[in-house]
Design an enzyme around this catalytic site. Structure first.
Site, PDB file in Angstrom:
ATOM      1  N   LYS A 107      45.880  40.364  39.550  1.00 11.35           N
ATOM      2  CA  LYS A 107      47.256  40.854  39.698  1.00 11.35           C
ATOM      3  C   LYS A 107      47.916  40.289  40.957  1.00 11.35           C
ATOM      4  O   LYS A 107      49.104  40.014  40.964  1.00 11.35           O
ATOM      5  CB  LYS A 107      47.266  42.379  39.745  1.00 11.35           C
ATOM      6  CG  LYS A 107      47.183  42.987  38.355  1.00 11.35           C
ATOM      7  CD  LYS A 107      47.404  44.475  38.389  1.00 11.35           C
ATOM      8  CE  LYS A 107      46.114  45.201  38.655  1.00 11.35           C
ATOM      9  NZ  LYS A 107      46.242  46.653  38.525  1.00 11.35           N
ATOM     10  N   ARG A 157      33.767  41.592  32.509  1.00  7.28           N
ATOM     11  CA  ARG A 157      35.220  41.446  32.403  1.00  7.28           C
ATOM     12  C   ARG A 157      35.526  40.213  31.563  1.00  7.28           C
ATOM     13  O   ARG A 157      34.721  39.297  31.437  1.00  7.28           O
ATOM     14  CB  ARG A 157      35.884  41.370  33.768  1.00  7.28           C
ATOM     15  CG  ARG A 157      35.461  40.184  34.614  1.00  7.28           C
ATOM     16  CD  ARG A 157      36.013  40.268  36.036  1.00  7.28           C
ATOM     17  NE  ARG A 157      37.448  40.121  36.075  1.00  7.28           N
ATOM     18  CZ  ARG A 157      38.283  41.045  36.568  1.00  7.28           C
ATOM     19  NH1 ARG A 157      37.841  42.176  37.044  1.00  7.28           N
ATOM     20  NH2 ARG A 157      39.577  40.837  36.593  1.00  7.28           N
ATOM     21  N   GLU A 167      45.640  50.639  37.980  1.00  9.64           N
ATOM     22  CA  GLU A 167      46.364  50.928  39.216  1.00  9.64           C
ATOM     23  C   GLU A 167      47.775  50.366  39.032  1.00  9.64           C
ATOM     24  O   GLU A 167      47.922  49.188  38.678  1.00  9.64           O
ATOM     25  CB  GLU A 167      45.668  50.253  40.412  1.00  9.64           C
ATOM     26  CG  GLU A 167      46.377  50.634  41.690  1.00  9.64           C
ATOM     27  CD  GLU A 167      45.778  50.043  42.955  1.00  9.64           C
ATOM     28  OE1 GLU A 167      44.742  49.374  42.896  1.00  9.64           O
ATOM     29  OE2 GLU A 167      46.402  50.268  44.003  1.00  9.64           O
TER      30      GLU A 167
HETATM   31  P1  ATP Z   1      43.085  43.548  40.458  1.00  8.23           P
HETATM   32  O1  ATP Z   1      43.498  42.407  39.566  1.00  8.23           O
HETATM   33  O2  ATP Z   1      44.173  43.953  41.371  1.00  8.23           O
HETATM   34  O3  ATP Z   1      41.736  43.367  41.091  1.00  8.23           O
HETATM   35  P2  ATP Z   1      42.172  45.221  38.296  1.00  8.23           P
HETATM   36  O4  ATP Z   1      42.251  44.072  37.361  1.00  8.23           O
HETATM   37  O5  ATP Z   1      40.882  45.877  38.582  1.00  8.23           O
HETATM   38  O6  ATP Z   1      42.903  44.860  39.632  1.00  8.23           O
HETATM   39  P3  ATP Z   1      43.107  47.789  37.446  1.00  8.23           P
HETATM   40  O7  ATP Z   1      44.486  48.265  37.298  1.00  8.23           O
HETATM   41  O8  ATP Z   1      42.229  48.488  38.409  1.00  8.23           O
HETATM   42  O9  ATP Z   1      43.209  46.263  37.797  1.00  8.23           O
HETATM   43  O10 ATP Z   1      42.395  47.699  36.032  1.00  8.23           O
HETATM   44  C1  ATP Z   1      42.414  48.731  35.087  1.00  8.23           C
HETATM   45  C2  ATP Z   1      41.208  48.625  34.217  1.00  8.23           C
HETATM   46  O11 ATP Z   1      41.187  47.380  33.546  1.00  8.23           O
HETATM   47  C3  ATP Z   1      39.935  48.726  35.030  1.00  8.23           C
HETATM   48  O12 ATP Z   1      39.069  49.616  34.373  1.00  8.23           O
HETATM   49  C4  ATP Z   1      39.412  47.328  35.022  1.00  8.23           C
HETATM   50  O13 ATP Z   1      38.010  47.314  35.056  1.00  8.23           O
HETATM   51  C5  ATP Z   1      39.927  46.773  33.703  1.00  8.23           C
HETATM   52  N1  ATP Z   1      40.073  45.325  33.762  1.00  8.23           N
HETATM   53  C6  ATP Z   1      40.800  44.621  34.643  1.00  8.23           C
HETATM   54  N2  ATP Z   1      40.671  43.302  34.427  1.00  8.23           N
HETATM   55  C7  ATP Z   1      39.841  43.161  33.374  1.00  8.23           C
HETATM   56  C8  ATP Z   1      39.305  42.040  32.662  1.00  8.23           C
HETATM   57  N3  ATP Z   1      39.611  40.786  32.996  1.00  8.23           N
HETATM   58  N4  ATP Z   1      38.485  42.280  31.623  1.00  8.23           N
HETATM   59  C9  ATP Z   1      38.193  43.526  31.271  1.00  8.23           C
HETATM   60  N5  ATP Z   1      38.644  44.625  31.890  1.00  8.23           N
HETATM   61  C10 ATP Z   1      39.456  44.452  32.930  1.00  8.23           C
END
Ligand code: ATP
Ligand code: MG
Length: 554
Positions: free
Chosen positions: A270, A260, A34
């Protein structure tokens, strides 16, 4: 273990089995950020995983902006994310995709659900809706709007779309089961009213699909075979599948979840990273202390080291906390092999070589790297006055101190052996100058009198060096889990995460260095030129000592 002999992780096994069973001619994955912030080290894991699987199994990976919430999104983030994914070394398939380019299709599918009696317009306030939803232990209650007729729902949804209602006045919900054991299945929201301009679609829309209504359908439109997300979404999978089954979608994607990546001494939300930027705790999203890819790049991390780190930390279904020392190990290992060597004196102390002729200078040669012949050798000017580090001279010291001591000898790295015989102090007793002599015939040789020095120190020539600033970074947080439980992550900020040294003296060749070009400053650590400063500023990427290697060996 080599990459080839490493056992396949569960997603690799799954893809391999699907391909062997002929389920798909080729796999399609996607990375769906996003655009509401910069990418961080956790995203790197998802990028590495999605692009990596596609690469390994001859498939493709899309870069798709999941831009369904205009309130927090910005073109600035779109551009930064594109840059970061490319920098990591991955190539997306075809054009960049945007969830927003499917808004018309999603809208038509919402109409389809209404027509089939599978969705309805609900006017409960957010608070009422919460009460009706029930809890983990209690079923929910049907909304009083649930039995609206198809015709009524069609008219109301058209009105929502036409902007006739205010934000929050009504939503479109799927009609599933208010007593379902999984709360996500209790008539989830599909569309919200949000009278807000969108960075891609402008003012075309005032209703926006929710993540749940958008994500699986976007996957289906793009022919994604394996839609990989983090564990939090496991509970959404029944809804994902329900929507795919109800809608006339062109393909059937499947969602898979993995744990994650969480890294200690780091926050990867974020929202929290944005707060650090907005409140000025750091110097922007690309501050070298930030766990963002932009920050890591500015600090001198290489894409290879980050990919290596992702690989080292594995892919599992159990949440765990990775030691940040592993990331530091990955970059140190990379730079040890690849960074040219250079000398830079961080706390300069002048040494006058009293037996070296005043007018004489010479050019000495030093290897670019101790075991890389492809890294060019460097010329080191040498003369009567040099700088060494203040820490490398003592009037008296015990045997453990293997540097320059009054009346004793030390080797200057890539140059002569010298012997100290005098020093000058200022009024406050600080040593401001050392007088020493060059021991003859010691270039690349031990002293002929057999009095071998114990240590080697770095130096630069005073007549031919360049002034620079050096920024020493430490971890941004001094708590291994800065945002665990109800902790306020700001309380864990390390007040000593940045030390600025203004009057450093660097070997002349460093004048020509470029941002992200790494160097090992001998005996000090790994550094690279800062990309934002317009004077010569070097950021410390990482020190020389590897605490992780020790942990691993024990
Ligand atoms: P926020 O921090 O705002 O909750 P988010 O980390 O989910 O958002 P996105 O932009 O939706 O941010 O993430 C893009 C992709 O990266 C998604 O598929 C998410 O699952 C993956 N992602 C985000 N953080 C991690 C992490 N710590 N480890 C593995 N994958 C991640
Ligand atoms: Mg997300």
């Amino acid at each position: 273990m080599t990459a080839e002999s490493k056992p396949l992780h569960f997603l690799q096994q799954l893809v391999k089995a699907d391909l062997e069973a002929g389920k798909y001619p080729k796999i399609v994955t996607r990375f769906p950020p996003e655009p509401n912030g910069f990418l961080h080290i956790g995203h790197a894991k998802s990028i590495w995983l999605n692009f990596g699987l596609a690469e390994q199994f001859g498939g493709v990976c899309n870069l798709r902006f999941d831009d369904t919430n205009p309130a927090k999104e910005d073109q600035l983030y779109v551009d930064a994310i594109k840059h970061d994914v490319s920098w990591l070394g991955f190539k997306w398939a075809g054009e960049i995709k945007y969830a927003s380019s499917y808004f018309q299709q999603l809208y038509e599918w919402a109409l389809h659900l209404i027509r089939e009696g599978d969705a309805y317009v609900c006017d409960l306030s957010a608070e009422e809706a919460r009460e009706y939803r029930g809890t983990l232990t209690e079923p929910g209650k049907n909304s009083p709007y649930r039995e609206r007729t198809i015709e009524e729902n069609m008219v109301l949804f058209e009105k929502m779309r036409a902007g006739e209602f205010d934000d929050g006045a009504s939503v479109l919900r799927a009609k599933i089961d208010m007593s379902h054991g999984n709360i996500n299945m209790r008539d989830p929201i599909l569309y919200r009213i949000r009278k807000q301009s969108h960075h891609q679609t402008g003012d075309t829309w005032c209703i926006y699909p929710t993540y749940d209504f958008a994500h699986g359908q976007e996957d289906a439109i793009e022919g994604v075979t394996h839609s990989i997300c983090t564990l939090e979404f496991a509970d959404h999978r029944p809804l994902y599948d329900w929507l795919i089954e109800k809608l006339p979608v062109p393909s059937v994607p499947r969602q898979y979840e993995f744990a994650r990546m969480n890294v200690n001494y780091t926050v990867t939300s974020k929202r929290k990273l944005k707060q650090l930027v907005d409140e000025g705790h750091v110097d922007g999203w690309d501050d070298p202390r930030m766990p963002t890819l932009a920050g890591l790049r500015r600090a001198g991390y290489t894409p290879e080291s980050i990919r290596k780190f992702c690989d080292m930390t594995g892919v599992t279904k159990a949440n765990n906390l990775v030691d940040v020392a592993m990331l530091e190990h990955a970059i140190r290992d990379d730079l040890d092999k690849n960074a040219p060597r250079a000398m830079c004196v961080l706390h300069p102390l002048k040494v006058v070589l009293t037996n070296y002729p005043e007018e004489k200078t010479e050019l000495l040669e030093a290897p670019g790297h101790p075991n890389r012949e492809d890294i060019a050798a460097r010329s080191l000017p040498f003369g009567r006055e040099i700088y060494i580090d203040q820490d490398d001279f003592r009037v008296e010291a015990n045997k453990k101190y293997k540097r320059l001591v009054l009346g004793k000898r030390v080797r200057l790295r890539n140059a002569y052996v010298i012997e100290a015989h005098d020093y000058l102090q200022n009024d406050s007793g600080e040593i401001i100058e050392v007088h020493a002599t060059v021991v003859e015939n010691t270039l690349g040789k031990n002293p002929e009198d057999g009095n071998k020095p114990k240590g080697v120190i770095h130096w630069v020539a005073a007549h031919d060096c360049v002034d620079c600033e050096v920024r020493l970074y430490d971890r941004l947080f001094n708590d291994p889990q800065p945002d665990a439980g109800d902790k306020n992550f700001l309380d864990a900020l390390n007040s000593e995460s940045l030390t600025i040294l203004k009057n450093c003296k660097a070997e002349l060749g460093l004048q020509k260095s470029k941002p992200t070009e790494p160097y090992q400053f001998e005996r000090e650590g790994y550094f690279c030129l800062d990309s934002q400063a317009n004077t010569l500023v070097f950021n410390r990427t990482i020190g020389l000592r590897d605490s992780w290697a020790k942990i691993k060996d024990t």
